[in-house]
Design a protein around this motif. Structure first.
Motif, mmCIF file in Angstrom:
data_model
loop_
_atom_site.group_PDB
_atom_site.id
_atom_site.type_symbol
_atom_site.label_atom_id
_atom_site.label_comp_id
_atom_site.label_asym_id
_atom_site.label_seq_id
_atom_site.Cartn_x
_atom_site.Cartn_y
_atom_site.Cartn_z
ATOM 1 N N ARG A 153 12.433 -61.931 35.517
ATOM 2 C CA ARG A 153 12.578 -60.508 35.562
ATOM 3 C C ARG A 153 13.390 -60.570 37.230
ATOM 4 O O ARG A 153 14.337 -59.745 37.412
ATOM 5 C CB ARG A 153 11.655 -59.504 35.880
ATOM 6 N N VAL A 175 1.207 -58.594 34.436
ATOM 7 C CA VAL A 175 2.347 -59.276 33.938
ATOM 8 C C VAL A 175 2.463 -60.720 34.039
ATOM 9 O O VAL A 175 2.129 -61.109 35.226
ATOM 10 C CB VAL A 175 3.828 -58.824 34.681
ATOM 11 N N ALA A 234 6.811 -56.707 38.863
ATOM 12 C CA ALA A 234 5.581 -56.168 37.738
ATOM 13 C C ALA A 234 6.302 -54.620 37.296
ATOM 14 O O ALA A 234 5.849 -54.294 36.127
ATOM 15 C CB ALA A 234 4.394 -55.888 38.284
ATOM 16 N N GLU A 252 7.011 -64.386 33.178
ATOM 17 C CA GLU A 252 7.994 -62.895 32.811
ATOM 18 C C GLU A 252 8.401 -62.528 34.092
ATOM 19 O O GLU A 252 9.510 -62.104 34.406
ATOM 20 C CB GLU A 252 7.166 -62.117 32.115
ATOM 21 N N ASP A 303 -1.212 -52.749 30.902
ATOM 22 C CA ASP A 303 -0.345 -53.958 30.500
ATOM 23 C C ASP A 303 1.404 -53.654 30.870
ATOM 24 O O ASP A 303 1.625 -52.779 30.362
ATOM 25 C CB ASP A 303 -0.453 -54.161 28.928
ATOM 26 N N GLY A 304 1.905 -54.332 31.697
ATOM 27 C CA GLY A 304 3.086 -54.172 32.319
ATOM 28 C C GLY A 304 4.193 -54.768 31.461
ATOM 29 O O GLY A 304 5.331 -54.950 31.966
ATOM 30 N N VAL A 305 4.100 -55.377 30.447
ATOM 31 C CA VAL A 305 5.025 -55.958 29.449
ATOM 32 C C VAL A 305 5.072 -55.072 28.263
ATOM 33 O O VAL A 305 3.956 -54.655 27.852
ATOM 34 C CB VAL A 305 4.634 -57.138 28.894
ATOM 35 N N GLY A 306 6.134 -54.437 27.927
ATOM 36 C CA GLY A 306 6.417 -53.544 26.767
ATOM 37 C C GLY A 306 7.555 -52.563 27.239
ATOM 38 O O GLY A 306 8.365 -52.687 28.018
ATOM 39 N N LYS A 307 7.638 -51.336 26.386
ATOM 40 C CA LYS A 307 8.583 -50.440 26.518
ATOM 41 C C LYS A 307 8.180 -49.645 28.002
ATOM 42 O O LYS A 307 6.919 -49.286 28.196
ATOM 43 C CB LYS A 307 8.658 -49.373 25.551
#
Ligand code: ADP
Length: 191
Positions: free
Chosen positions: A124, A116, A12, A120, A171-175
């Motif tokens: 990862r 996450v 994550a 995904e 939210d653990g998805v993003g920049k």
């Protein structure tokens, strides 16, 4: 003293985000996975015990993990606070942590959960395997096992702190830096 749990499934981004928060708030980073890997490298009795569980994607027994965690916290009597990464991973570990901190007249200030999706996470972890040298990242079956263990044994830890109103989901998805900013906002709100 700040006690922050960085929570989320394997992959994550707990380790990545911990590094930023540690320097921002001057915290001690306690990653139970890293500590176990240190023991494995040193071939200590604890490392030998932990290795078979870790290589198979299972949890190291609570009694072993809790004892080790308390010893690590006690080593840092002058710390400004702690960030727990990979701990607590069971409700029993959460209860042991709460009890341990309450004896010190302290408590977990916040559990920040990095959210996450499962697909995904798998991508990862397989990507991380290329550089991590971790046997538990390189095998898809072990990855699936770790995700299942997370869902069954670790996920309820979130509800434990939700019921105490000491929880936030991010939210653990993003920049990476945007996720850090969200975490910083959440921490600033509790200190
Ligand atoms: P990840 O979050 O990617 O799964 P970690 O480094 O946190 O990686 O953990 C690796 C392994 O170490 C886990 O699969 C488990 O076997 C063991 N481990 C780490 N922390 C704990 C814990 N709190 N309780 C039991 N086992 C743990």
């Amino acid at each position: 003293m700040l006690h922050l749990i960085l929570f989320g499934p394997p992959g994550a981004g707990k380790g990545t985000q911990s590094a930023f928060l540690v320097s921002k708030y001057d915290l001690v980073h306690l990653s139970t996975g890293d500590i176990f890997r240190g023991h494995i490298k040193a071939q200590s009795p604890l490392g030998l015990e932990a290795k078979s569980y870790m290589d198979n994607g299972k949890l190291v027994p609570d009694s072993v993990t809790i004892k080790m965690l308390k010893e690590e916290v006690n080593k840092h009597s002058t710390a400004g606070g702690f960030i727990y990464d990979g701990f607590p991973r069971t409700v029993a570990q959460a209860e042991a942590l709460d009890q341990f901190l309450s004896e010190r007249h302290e408590k977990v200030n916040l559990l920040a959960s990095l959210e996450v999706p499962e697909e995904e996470l798998k991508l990862r972890l397989l990507e991380r395997a290329k550089s991590s040298g971790r046997p538990d990242d390189a095998n898809e079956e072990v990855i699936q096992k770790r995700i299942n263990v997370y869902k069954e044994e670790t996920f309820p830890v979130k509800a434990h702190y939700q019921s105490k109103n000491r929880w936030i989901g991010v939210d653990g998805v993003g920049k990476i830096h945007e996720i850090t900013d969200e975490l910083i906002k959440a921490v600033d709100a509790v200190i």
